[in-house]
Write a protein that holds these residues in place. Structure first.
Motif, PDB file in Angstrom:
ATOM      1  N   VAL A  38     -70.874  -4.043 -12.135  1.00  0.00           N
ATOM      2  CA  VAL A  38     -70.297  -3.312 -13.268  1.00  0.00           C
ATOM      3  C   VAL A  38     -68.921  -2.733 -12.889  1.00  0.00           C
ATOM      4  O   VAL A  38     -67.996  -2.730 -13.706  1.00  0.00           O
ATOM      5  CB  VAL A  38     -71.254  -2.213 -13.790  1.00  0.00           C
ATOM      6  N   TYR A  39     -68.758  -2.303 -11.664  1.00  0.00           N
ATOM      7  CA  TYR A  39     -67.476  -1.752 -11.206  1.00  0.00           C
ATOM      8  C   TYR A  39     -66.453  -2.871 -10.969  1.00  0.00           C
ATOM      9  O   TYR A  39     -65.276  -2.728 -11.302  1.00  0.00           O
ATOM     10  CB  TYR A  39     -67.671  -0.914  -9.943  1.00  0.00           C
ATOM     11  N   PHE A  40     -66.911  -3.979 -10.418  1.00  0.00           N
ATOM     12  CA  PHE A  40     -66.006  -5.122 -10.240  1.00  0.00           C
ATOM     13  C   PHE A  40     -65.569  -5.673 -11.597  1.00  0.00           C
ATOM     14  O   PHE A  40     -64.429  -6.110 -11.754  1.00  0.00           O
ATOM     15  CB  PHE A  40     -66.654  -6.215  -9.389  1.00  0.00           C
ATOM     16  N   ALA A  41     -66.464  -5.648 -12.586  1.00  0.00           N
ATOM     17  CA  ALA A  41     -66.102  -6.094 -13.937  1.00  0.00           C
ATOM     18  C   ALA A  41     -65.013  -5.190 -14.509  1.00  0.00           C
ATOM     19  O   ALA A  41     -64.063  -5.676 -15.141  1.00  0.00           O
ATOM     20  CB  ALA A  41     -67.335  -6.089 -14.849  1.00  0.00           C
ATOM     21  N   TRP A  42     -65.122  -3.884 -14.285  1.00  0.00           N
ATOM     22  CA  TRP A  42     -64.084  -2.949 -14.735  1.00  0.00           C
ATOM     23  C   TRP A  42     -62.749  -3.308 -14.075  1.00  0.00           C
ATOM     24  O   TRP A  42     -61.717  -3.374 -14.748  1.00  0.00           O
ATOM     25  CB  TRP A  42     -64.461  -1.501 -14.393  1.00  0.00           C
ATOM     26  N   HIS A  43     -62.782  -3.573 -12.785  1.00  0.00           N
ATOM     27  CA  HIS A  43     -61.554  -3.918 -12.049  1.00  0.00           C
ATOM     28  C   HIS A  43     -60.937  -5.206 -12.589  1.00  0.00           C
ATOM     29  O   HIS A  43     -59.725  -5.284 -12.791  1.00  0.00           O
ATOM     30  CB  HIS A  43     -61.865  -4.047 -10.550  1.00  0.00           C
ATOM     31  N   ARG A  44     -61.764  -6.220 -12.836  1.00  0.00           N
ATOM     32  CA  ARG A  44     -61.232  -7.486 -13.372  1.00  0.00           C
ATOM     33  C   ARG A  44     -60.560  -7.254 -14.713  1.00  0.00           C
ATOM     34  O   ARG A  44     -59.491  -7.806 -14.982  1.00  0.00           O
ATOM     35  CB  ARG A  44     -62.355  -8.520 -13.537  1.00  0.00           C
ATOM     36  N   LYS A  45     -61.177  -6.464 -15.560  1.00  0.00           N
ATOM     37  CA  LYS A  45     -60.652  -6.240 -16.912  1.00  0.00           C
ATOM     38  C   LYS A  45     -59.400  -5.360 -16.914  1.00  0.00           C
ATOM     39  O   LYS A  45     -58.482  -5.588 -17.706  1.00  0.00           O
ATOM     40  CB  LYS A  45     -61.728  -5.597 -17.775  1.00  0.00           C
ATOM     41  N   ASN A  46     -59.361  -4.365 -16.052  1.00  0.00           N
ATOM     42  CA  ASN A  46     -58.311  -3.354 -16.127  1.00  0.00           C
ATOM     43  C   ASN A  46     -57.222  -3.430 -15.058  1.00  0.00           C
ATOM     44  O   ASN A  46     -56.170  -2.813 -15.226  1.00  0.00           O
ATOM     45  CB  ASN A  46     -58.946  -1.949 -16.071  1.00  0.00           C
ATOM     46  N   ARG A  47     -57.459  -4.143 -13.965  1.00  0.00           N
ATOM     47  CA  ARG A  47     -56.482  -4.168 -12.872  1.00  0.00           C
ATOM     48  C   ARG A  47     -56.003  -5.562 -12.476  1.00  0.00           C
ATOM     49  O   ARG A  47     -54.902  -5.706 -11.995  1.00  0.00           O
ATOM     50  CB  ARG A  47     -57.065  -3.489 -11.617  1.00  0.00           C
TER      51      ARG A  47
END
Length: 135
Positions: free
Chosen positions: A124-133
Motif C-alpha cells: 500500500v505504501y509502495f503504491a502511494w509512492h508509484r502514484k505520487n512520486r
C-alpha cells in the motif's frame, strides 16, 4: 524560530529511533534496493510514504512504511521518484534514469532486482509512492 527548531529536532529524533528499530542492533545492513551489505553508517531509514503524508496509524507502522536504503545512491533515487517498486516487488526504473549514462553502475546493480522491503503489508505504501512520486 524556536518552533521550527523544535520540529527539526523532533523529526531527527524520530528518524534516529526509526533507523535504530530497522537496524535492530546490526552494524552491517543490506540496502533494500541494491542489496549491498554496508556498514550501518551508510544506511538510512527511508519512508516509502513520506511521514508528513501518513496517518497516525501509518506512522506507527514502521516495519512496513519504511525501509533501509544505502546513502550511496538508492535513497536519493527513491526519494526523487527515479525508481519505484512494482506490485510484484520488482524494481522499476524511471525513463529519466535510463537516460542517465553516468548512473550505469547503479543501474546495472538494481536492474531486475526485487525490493527486499516489499511485502503484502508494505505494498500500500509502495503504491502511494508509484502514484505520487515515480517520474
Amino acid at each position: 524560530m524556536q518552533l521550527a527548531s523544535l520540529g527539526v529536532t523532533q523529526r531527527r529524533m524520530e528518524q534516529a529511533l526509526l533507523r535504530a528499530q530497522l537496524l535492530d542492533g546490526r552494524q552491517i545492513a543490506q540496502c533494500s534496493i541494491c542489496g549491498r551489505s554496508l556498514p550501518a553508517f551508510l544506511i538510512v531509514a527511508a519512508h516509502i510514504k513520506p511521514r508528513a503524508r501518513c496517518s497516525a496509524r501509518e506512522k506507527r507502522d514502521a516495519s512496513n512504511v519504511a525501509m533501509l536504503l544505502c546513502s550511496l545512491g538508492c535513497d536519493a533515487l527513491f526519494e526523487h521518484g527515479l525508481l519505484a517498486v512494482a506490485p510484484d516487488g520488482k524494481i522499476v526504473l524511471s525513463a529519466k534514469l535510463k537516460e542517465a549514462r553516468s548512473a550505469g553502475d547503479i543501474l546495472a546493480r538494481i536492474r531486475k532486482r526485487s525490493c527486499s522491503a516489499h511485502s503484502e503489508r508494505s505494498e500500500v505504501y509502495f503504491a502511494w509512492h508509484r502514484k505520487n512520486r515515480f517520474a
